[in-house]
Design an enzyme around this catalytic site. Structure first.
Site, PDB file in Angstrom:
ATOM      1  N   ASP A 164       0.825  -1.211   0.000  1.00 11.38           N
ATOM      2  CA  ASP A 164       0.000   0.000   0.000  1.00 11.38           C
ATOM      3  C   ASP A 164       0.858   1.260   0.000  1.00 11.38           C
ATOM      4  OD1 ASP A 164      -2.113  -1.738   0.223  1.00 11.38           O
ATOM      5  OD2 ASP A 164      -2.921  -0.875   2.065  1.00 11.38           O
ATOM      6  N   HIS A 210       3.571  -2.230   3.520  1.00 10.57           N
ATOM      7  CA  HIS A 210       3.622  -0.841   3.066  1.00 10.57           C
ATOM      8  C   HIS A 210       4.993  -0.547   2.469  1.00 10.57           C
ATOM      9  CE1 HIS A 210       0.251  -0.961   5.861  1.00 10.57           C
ATOM     10  NE2 HIS A 210      -0.232   0.067   5.186  1.00 10.57           N
TER      11      HIS A 210
END
Length: 272
Positions: free
Chosen positions: A66, A219
């Site tokens: 992400d 992430h």
């Protein structure tokens, strides 16, 4: 509360049901026989985007990232290649960096051309549940527009920031043609007390448990995730015999994109 699209869908369902023969005739059950609860369920299925949190293909791992594109996207692409792994990048338009920067254009193209899936994380990483339908649609379409310009694709999948969504936002996603993707394993790399050791331990624990499949959350904006956690995760999971695939592949080879076009040429509109 029904929004306009659900009211229209329910009205159409009711109209079709009323046109069917009465329930006391000798025939198999038809739409006119269904209960109110069943009718509402049918409307919801027709107007709400599906939500996926698990892979459906056995022995697969969907590694997802992400908040990019970002500084270490290309590092990730190179690491994934080492393990013959495919991943999915849920990108923002204007979160850590602007998606239109020349560096991020190169990073996105590197990931896409290497066979990784590019999906939407919407524009500014805003909580969907705090937005009006119009605001959320704008968050989605701005990211879609950027990806059509840069890569020539519109993603078929979208991930809500913070994993936060409700029925209203599912309707907006459905109206945009997209399915929602969450996860069933969080590496914990954004936790307040996150450490490399904790993320590695989490990956070891899930690998030792050996579930049928895994849909991960990571992430790419954390250097330690990219350079320390992911190489460990790939090595550990590979030893357990998993295959690293995209989200679309782990869901039974669904189409990753709603459309493919010729990428655009950089102009004055490529800005955040």
């Amino acid at each position: 509360m029904f929004t306009t699209s659900r009211i229209l869908a329910f009205s159409l369902l009711a109209a079709v049901a009323s046109a069917l023969p009465a329930a006391n005739t000798e025939r198999s059950p038809e739409l006119g026989d269904i209960s109110e609860a069943e009718a509402i369920s049918l409307v919801e299925r027709a107007t709400l985007a599906p939500v996926y949190s698990k892979c459906t293909t056995a022995n697969t791992v969907a590694i997802t990232f992400d908040d990019g594109p970002y500084t270490w996207t290309t590092n990730l692409v190179n690491t994934l290649k080492t393990y013959n792994a495919k991943a999915t990048f849920f990108v923002n338009g204007n979160n850590f960096q602007c998606i239109y920067s020349t560096d991020n254009e190169k990073r996105l193209k590197a990931a896409y051309n290497a066979g990784h899936q590019i999906a939407s994380h919407t524009w500014g990483h805003l909580d969907w549940t705090t937005l009006t339908n119009e605001q959320l649609k704008k968050e989605m379409t701005k990211t879609d527009t950027a990806l059509k310009k840069i890569l020539g694709v519109k993603p078929a999948f979208v991930r809500p920031p913070f994993g936060a969504y409700n029925n209203a936002s599912r309707e907006v996603a459905a109206s945009n043609g997209q399915s929602i993707v969450i996860w069933d394993f969080d590496s914990g790399d954004t936790a307040a007390d996150a450490t490399v050791e904790k993320s590695k331990a989490a990956y070891k624990a899930i690998a030792d448990k050996k579930p049928k499949s895994i849909m991960t959350l990571n992430h790419e904006t954390h250097e330690t995730t990219v350079k320390q956690v992911i190489p460990y995760a790939l090595k550990t999971l590979q030893k357990k015999g998993y295959k690293f695939v995209t989200v679309a592949e782990c869901l039974g080879n669904k189409a990753p994109y709603l459309m493919k076009l010729t990428p655009g040429t950089r102009d004055s509109t490529w800005k955040c």
